[in-house]
Motif scaffolding. Structure first.
Motif, PDB file in Angstrom:
ATOM      1  N   THR A 156      26.273 -57.683  80.847  1.00 53.55           N
ATOM      2  CA  THR A 156      25.418 -56.779  79.919  1.00 53.55           C
ATOM      3  C   THR A 156      26.041 -56.261  78.915  1.00 53.55           C
ATOM      4  O   THR A 156      25.471 -56.287  77.739  1.00 53.55           O
ATOM      5  CB  THR A 156      24.710 -55.581  80.820  1.00 53.55           C
ATOM      6  N   ILE A 159      25.405 -58.183  75.442  1.00 54.06           N
ATOM      7  CA  ILE A 159      24.193 -58.088  74.735  1.00 54.06           C
ATOM      8  C   ILE A 159      23.576 -56.618  74.612  1.00 54.06           C
ATOM      9  O   ILE A 159      22.825 -56.513  73.589  1.00 54.06           O
ATOM     10  CB  ILE A 159      23.197 -58.923  75.579  1.00 54.06           C
ATOM     11  N   ARG A 160      24.080 -55.557  75.301  1.00 54.10           N
ATOM     12  CA  ARG A 160      23.612 -54.406  75.177  1.00 54.10           C
ATOM     13  C   ARG A 160      25.142 -53.714  75.192  1.00 54.10           C
ATOM     14  O   ARG A 160      25.477 -52.917  76.546  1.00 54.10           O
ATOM     15  CB  ARG A 160      22.767 -53.987  76.284  1.00 54.10           C
ATOM     16  N   GLY A 173      30.495 -60.888  74.652  1.00 51.48           N
ATOM     17  CA  GLY A 173      29.591 -61.918  73.593  1.00 51.48           C
ATOM     18  C   GLY A 173      30.141 -62.838  73.156  1.00 51.48           C
ATOM     19  O   GLY A 173      29.479 -63.845  73.046  1.00 51.48           O
ATOM     20  N   ASN A 197      25.063 -62.141  83.294  1.00 46.34           N
ATOM     21  CA  ASN A 197      25.553 -60.646  82.851  1.00 46.34           C
ATOM     22  C   ASN A 197      25.146 -59.981  83.831  1.00 46.34           C
ATOM     23  O   ASN A 197      23.996 -59.167  84.001  1.00 46.34           O
ATOM     24  CB  ASN A 197      24.329 -60.550  81.549  1.00 46.34           C
ATOM     25  N   CYS A 264      18.844 -54.257  80.475  1.00 43.97           N
ATOM     26  CA  CYS A 264      18.817 -54.964  79.109  1.00 43.97           C
ATOM     27  C   CYS A 264      17.302 -55.171  78.708  1.00 43.97           C
ATOM     28  O   CYS A 264      17.300 -55.505  77.480  1.00 43.97           O
ATOM     29  CB  CYS A 264      19.467 -56.097  78.981  1.00 43.97           C
TER      30      CYS A 264
END
Ligand SMILES: NC(=O)c1ccc[n+]([C@@H]2O[C@H](COP(=O)([O-])OP(=O)(O)OC[C@H]3O[C@@H](n4cnc5c(N)ncnc54)[C@H](O)[C@@H]3O)[C@@H](O)[C@H]2O)c1
Length: 265
Positions: A156, A159-160, A173, A197, A264
């Motif tokens: 995660t 993306i976050r 990423g 993720n 997320c």
């Protein structure tokens, strides 16, 4: 290994019967849970890890309950080791159907101006170059076989991102972008490429993210951000990996699947 983790699945439920999987970082945490679950579902597993003794223990535990597994000590940052783990699968079990690039290293919360270049480089080497080298070693075999599955453990964090985990977030990423790029590139050969993720997961790595701080406070901070109200267990990630590795996911490629209790959203 838990008692439940050692039980063979019923014949009709075997999702990876006849397949061979190479799993990196399989001596511990999610990789270990994946190796045990894949083996219960009929896969022959190459348990690959920098911790060679730990890898041997996992392979031994799988064999003790009737599964097929072999251990190999690898550093995923080394090209010859990436080749070794793939060739071990082909030599011992005849093929490689699944490559699960799961090995990774964390970082403690560190202000960007204090990140040492060698730490940045090591994180990129293990978390990104390791995935690339694994793919590069496995793909020629998968092309010859007429297909295959590549999975990677991203995060995660890719993306976050969280503050202070700069190098780690950047590395994950990159894994997500590499996954999507390879999914398109390899689709003509029926090679599916996906990643997972996970949210903060209860493995030995979790405390290393928290670093020198108060562990309970650190875990509480991670937990606060998970709508479903619990951290992931390694088995949560293993079950997602099993699905993506199986033929049930035959039309799924280029996906970064959150296993994150809603973090997320
Ligand atoms: N635990 C978390 O909170 C969390 C969350 C999201 C993503 N992840 C990712 O999940 C993956 C698995 O982590 P885990 O939580 O199970 O951690 P873990 O520390 O329990 O297991 C990681 C394993 O990778 C191995 N490893 C490390 N460097 C290696 C190298 N160079 N070559 C081969 N093996 C190597 C270690 O020896 C260890 O057995 C990692 O990619 C990690 O970044 C972890």
């Amino acid at each position: 290994m838990s008692a439940e983790g050692t039980q063979p699945a019923g014949e009709a439920m075997l999702r990876l019967a006849g397949k061979t999987a190479v799993i990196t970082g399989a001596a511990s945490g999610m990789g270990r849970a994946g190796a045990e679950l894949f083996a219960r579902h009929g896969a022959a597993v190459v348990v690959a890890d920098l911790d060679g003794e730990g890898a041997e223990r996992v392979a031994e535990a799988i064999r003790e309950v009737g599964g097929r597994a072999t251990a190999v000590r690898v550093d995923v940052t080394r090209e010859e080791d990436a080749r070794l783990m793939v060739e071990t699968a082909v030599r011992e079990f005849g093929r490689i159907d699944v490559l699960f690039n799961n090995a990774g290293i964390p970082m403690p919360f560190t202000p960007v101006e204090e990140v040492r270049l060698e730490d940045w480089q090591r994180i990129m080497d293990v978390n990104v170059k390791g995935v690339f080298l694994g793919c590069r070693a496995a793909v020629p075999h998968m092309k010859r076989q007429g297909g295959g599955v590549i999975l990677s453990t991203a995060s995660t964090a890719g993306i976050r991102p969280r503050p202070g985990l700069n190098a780690y977030c950047a590395s994950k990423g990159a894994v997500i972008a590499l996954t999507k790029s390879l999914a398109l590139e390899l689709a003509p050969w029926k090679i599916r490429v996906n990643c997972i993720n996970p949210v903060a997961t209860d493995t030995p790595m979790l405390n290393q993210f928290i670093g020198g701080g108060d562990l309970e406070e650190g875990r509480r901070r991670f937990l606060e951000t998970v709508p479903l109200g619990r951290l992931a267990q390694p088995e949560d990630i293993a079950r997602a990996a099993l699905f993506l590795a199986s033929d049930e996911a035959d039309l799924i490629t280029g996906v970064a699947l959150e296993v994150d209790g809603g973090r997320c959203v």
